[in-house]
Design an enzyme around this catalytic site. Structure first.
Site, PDB file in Angstrom:
ATOM      1  N   HIS A 212     202.110  87.242  95.761  1.00 47.04           N
ATOM      2  CA  HIS A 212     202.051  86.073  94.598  1.00 47.04           C
ATOM      3  C   HIS A 212     203.416  86.228  93.682  1.00 47.04           C
ATOM      4  O   HIS A 212     203.755  87.406  93.493  1.00 47.04           O
ATOM      5  CB  HIS A 212     200.742  86.268  93.887  1.00 47.04           C
ATOM      6  CG  HIS A 212     199.724  85.885  94.645  1.00 47.04           C
ATOM      7  ND1 HIS A 212     198.372  86.041  94.268  1.00 47.04           N
ATOM      8  CD2 HIS A 212     199.733  85.207  96.006  1.00 47.04           C
ATOM      9  CE1 HIS A 212     197.556  85.731  95.274  1.00 47.04           C
ATOM     10  NE2 HIS A 212     198.200  85.140  96.439  1.00 47.04           N
TER      11      HIS A 212
ATOM     12  N   HIS B 232     203.430  80.762  93.012  1.00 44.19           N
ATOM     13  CA  HIS B 232     202.344  80.955  94.367  1.00 44.19           C
ATOM     14  C   HIS B 232     201.410  81.940  93.927  1.00 44.19           C
ATOM     15  O   HIS B 232     201.647  83.023  93.699  1.00 44.19           O
ATOM     16  CB  HIS B 232     203.568  81.722  95.593  1.00 44.19           C
ATOM     17  CG  HIS B 232     202.659  82.191  96.789  1.00 44.19           C
ATOM     18  ND1 HIS B 232     202.920  83.321  97.229  1.00 44.19           N
ATOM     19  CD2 HIS B 232     201.849  81.418  97.299  1.00 44.19           C
ATOM     20  CE1 HIS B 232     202.092  83.573  98.272  1.00 44.19           C
ATOM     21  NE2 HIS B 232     201.436  82.271  98.320  1.00 44.19           N
TER      22      HIS B 232
ATOM     23  N   HIS C  10     203.840  77.918 106.471  1.00 43.06           N
ATOM     24  CA  HIS C  10     203.784  78.339 104.734  1.00 43.06           C
ATOM     25  C   HIS C  10     204.524  79.149 104.308  1.00 43.06           C
ATOM     26  O   HIS C  10     204.645  79.252 103.005  1.00 43.06           O
ATOM     27  CB  HIS C  10     202.348  78.517 104.953  1.00 43.06           C
ATOM     28  CG  HIS C  10     201.929  80.065 104.608  1.00 43.06           C
ATOM     29  ND1 HIS C  10     202.373  80.951 105.932  1.00 43.06           N
ATOM     30  CD2 HIS C  10     201.684  80.952 103.994  1.00 43.06           C
ATOM     31  CE1 HIS C  10     202.046  82.325 105.709  1.00 43.06           C
ATOM     32  NE2 HIS C  10     201.409  82.196 104.603  1.00 43.06           N
TER      33      HIS C  10
END
Lengths: 141, 484
Positions: free
Chosen positions: B207, B238, B407
């Site tokens: 993240h 993210h 992604h």
């Protein structure tokens, strides 16, 4: 060490061994602890007791390690060791009574190395080969 | 070609098919350029997982994998599968532990020249204001279980009601930041407890929050619609549903494994545990998963608002000068009920996207009106040392991949390998040399997340571009990176 790290592309995988189911679970808890935590063992320990029920040994192992995860992130209590693990078969399940020892988290004595999001079932299969219990465990990080 | 004992046939320059064999219900289909095949499929069990997913009851057309494919649980990361709504299943393994992990892109009116000497201060300021790292908490006051349940129902709407953004933000979020029919009664107390102090926190691992510059624009017309231009400063966020989502996945895997005998599915992997969509267990998981998805959208909304405040406080400029606006927010770990054409007939299916981004085309009524003439923004983050991409969804994606694209970069090296190869290197200095400032809670995360640990995201994005699944719009380069 009763466990060793295995290569995994995205996450952390360990192979744990023990000469009994109980020592396999203890090895797994140590692998979890060493993956997640650096600590100075100078604080007074407290103990907690948990009871787990599952249809399989693998289910019990995931529940046991997931509880340690929950205790750390939500209750801010760090698991350090466990001694008394009692397994018994009930009518439908296997039950584990566990007494574990740990410390209240504080940022001076404890450093979290890695976030384990979850303990997964992936590739987990507890087997006994020539009196040695073993399984792989993959931690989602 | 045979990879790890599995036959795989080249169909086009970017498409590979695994013929149906054994008890597979459909063939497998993997999007990869030839040069990526070795790196992506030979090192781990991802290809086997594509085969495993093809065993799911009710699966339609193909078990799909995007070019960022790598080893996951049950599904590979980068896996997409659609199951029949009436007689198919839903599987938590097709969503992942971090339910609605996703990416949000915000634009500003600032240009690179204006902030190039301020990157360090801006990064520090954002780092101070957004809780990062393992078990991070405290972005906003600790919420009561009652408030958390409101978030689970209303999603990003909770943030807007509480002053963390504007109502326009909702229209620019996938599903307007809220999946309907999310019922907290299907979420355990334990999951709620894990979420109490985690709204507005970034977390750890892969993240991140980045201050980026638009380095290249490939399609001026579409970039203009997305309000993006060369040398512009943008923000990428993210993260996902944090501990609350992990706990929901854990809870339902246990429930579904215990229900295994009842459903009697013969599946090759425990992590593919699933339930019929029309069963009590399937409906309960879907509802709980929606709750976690709503928590994640709300999380990214709060983080975005706190980031805007940090930038504004540091730069001491007005709202108009900053020009901060959400471009889009997309989920890449989710299961959604959608309609897709199967053999020419529109059919209701449950699309599992596990490390895959929705990529809907122009004219879709499911994308914001603002983007309806061009298609949905597809946000594809790369690693922290190279670049990320903004692409756009296409009709081809609807035809071939249930409206899905890649992604991210996808991991190449294990964390252990990354740690080994980073030994003796000053990663901070290497990144600084490339004009990238980094702030992180721990050195270990930096080493594990080093650029070489990932595939080159350009290869991934180009594979989707040349397949016609999502088209490149702009390339972003990181300037300031915040990791957990």
């Amino acid at each position: 060490m009763p466990y060793k790290l295995i290569d995994h592309t995205a996450d952390i995988a360990v192979e744990v061994t023990g000469n009994s189911i109980s020592s396999l679970f203890i090895a797994a808890s140590e692998a979890w602890r060493d993956t997640i935590l650096e600590f100075e063992n100078t604080l007074m320990e407290s103990s907690k007791k948990f009871i787990f029920n599952s249809v399989s040994m693998e289910g019990l192992l995931v529940d046991f390690l997931s509880e340690l995860n929950f205790q750390l992130y939500t209750k801010k209590w760090c698991f350090i060791s466990c001694k008394n693990l009692l397994f018994q078969k009930t009518e439908l399940n296997i039950q584990l009574d566990a007494e574990v020892f740990g410390q209240c988290f504080n940022s001076i004595n404890h450093k979290i190395k890695e976030e384990i999001k979850a303990v997964t079932f992936h590739q987990m299969k507890i087997e006994e080969i020539n009196g040695l219990f073993m399984t792989k465990i993959i931690f989602d990080v | 070609m045979n990879i790890n004992g599995i036959e795989i046939n080249k169909m086009t320059d970017t498409v590979w098919e695994i013929p149906k064999h054994g008890s597979m219900k459909v063939p497998g289909k993997i999007y990869l350029s030839e040069k990526m095949v070795k790196n992506s499929l030979t090192n781990d069990e991802a290809i086997k997982q594509v085969v495993n997913v093809a065993h799911l009851p009710g699966i339609q057309k193909f078990s799909l994998a995007m070019p960022d494919i790598h080893w996951g649980y049950g599904f590979p990361i980068g896996g997409v599968a659609a199951t029949d709504f009436n007689d198919g299943v839903i599987s938590p393994g097709g969503v992942g532990y971090d339910i609605n992990c996703g990416v949000r892109l915000a634009r500003t009116s600032l240009e690179y020249n204006y902030i190039k000497d301020k990157i360090q201060n801006l990064t520090n300021s954002v780092f101070r204001n957004i809780p990062t790292g393992v078990g991070s908490s405290g972005a906003i006051k600790k919420l009561s279980p009652k408030e958390i349940k409101k978030i689970l129902i209303t999603g990003s709407g909770w943030a807007i009601e509480n002053g963390f953004g504007t109502s326009e933000d909702l229209t620019l979020t996938e599903e307007c930041g809220k999946l309907a029919d999310a019922e907290p009664e299907f979420v355990s107390e334990r999951a709620i407890e894990r979420g109490l102090d985690q709204a507005g926190t970034l977390g750890s691992g892969n993240h991140f929050l980045e201050i980026d510059v638009v380095e290249e624009v490939y399609d001026e017309v579409i970039a203009d619609v997305f309000e993006l231009f060369k040398n512009q400063i943008v923000i990428q966020i993210h993260t996902g549903s944090r501990g609350l989502g992990y706990q929901i996945c854990d809870d339902y895997l246990k429930i579904l494994l215990e229900a295994e005998k009842k459903f009697d599915f013969k599946l090759p992997d425990k992590q593919l545990a699933c339930a019929p969509l029309n069963s009590k267990e399937g409906k309960a998981y879907l509802s709980a998963m929606k709750c976690a998805a709503n928590f994640a959208w709300n999380n990214r909304q709060i983080i975005m608002h706190l980031t805007k405040n940090s930038l504004q406080n540091e730069l001491k400029i007005s709202d108009t000068e900053l020009g901060f606006k959400l471009v889009y927010d997309v989920s890449h770990n989710i299961a959604k009920i959608e309609e897709h054409k199967i053999d020419g007939i529109l059919k209701k299916v449950c699309v599992h996207r596990k490390g895959a981004t929705r990529a809907f085309p122009p004219n879709s009524k499911f994308i914001p009106e603002k983007y309806r003439n061009v298609g949905q923004p597809v946000l594809i983050p790369g690693d922290m040392g190279r670049y990320s991409y903004v692409a756009v969804g296409t009709e081809r994606a609807m035809d071939e991949t249930f409206g899905s694209s890649c992604h991210g970069a996808g991991r190449l090296q294990s964390r252990t390998q990354a740690l080994k190869s980073s030994k003796g290197k000053d990663l901070f200095a290497e990144l600084r040399k490339n004009g990238i400032v980094i702030q992180a809670k721990g050195m270990k995360t930096i080493a594990e997340e080093m650029p070489n640990a990932y595939k080159d995201v350009s290869d991934v994005v180009d594979t989707m571009h040349f397949s016609g699944i999502s088209k490149k719009v702009a390339k972003l380069r990181p300037l300031g990176v915040i990791k957990g």
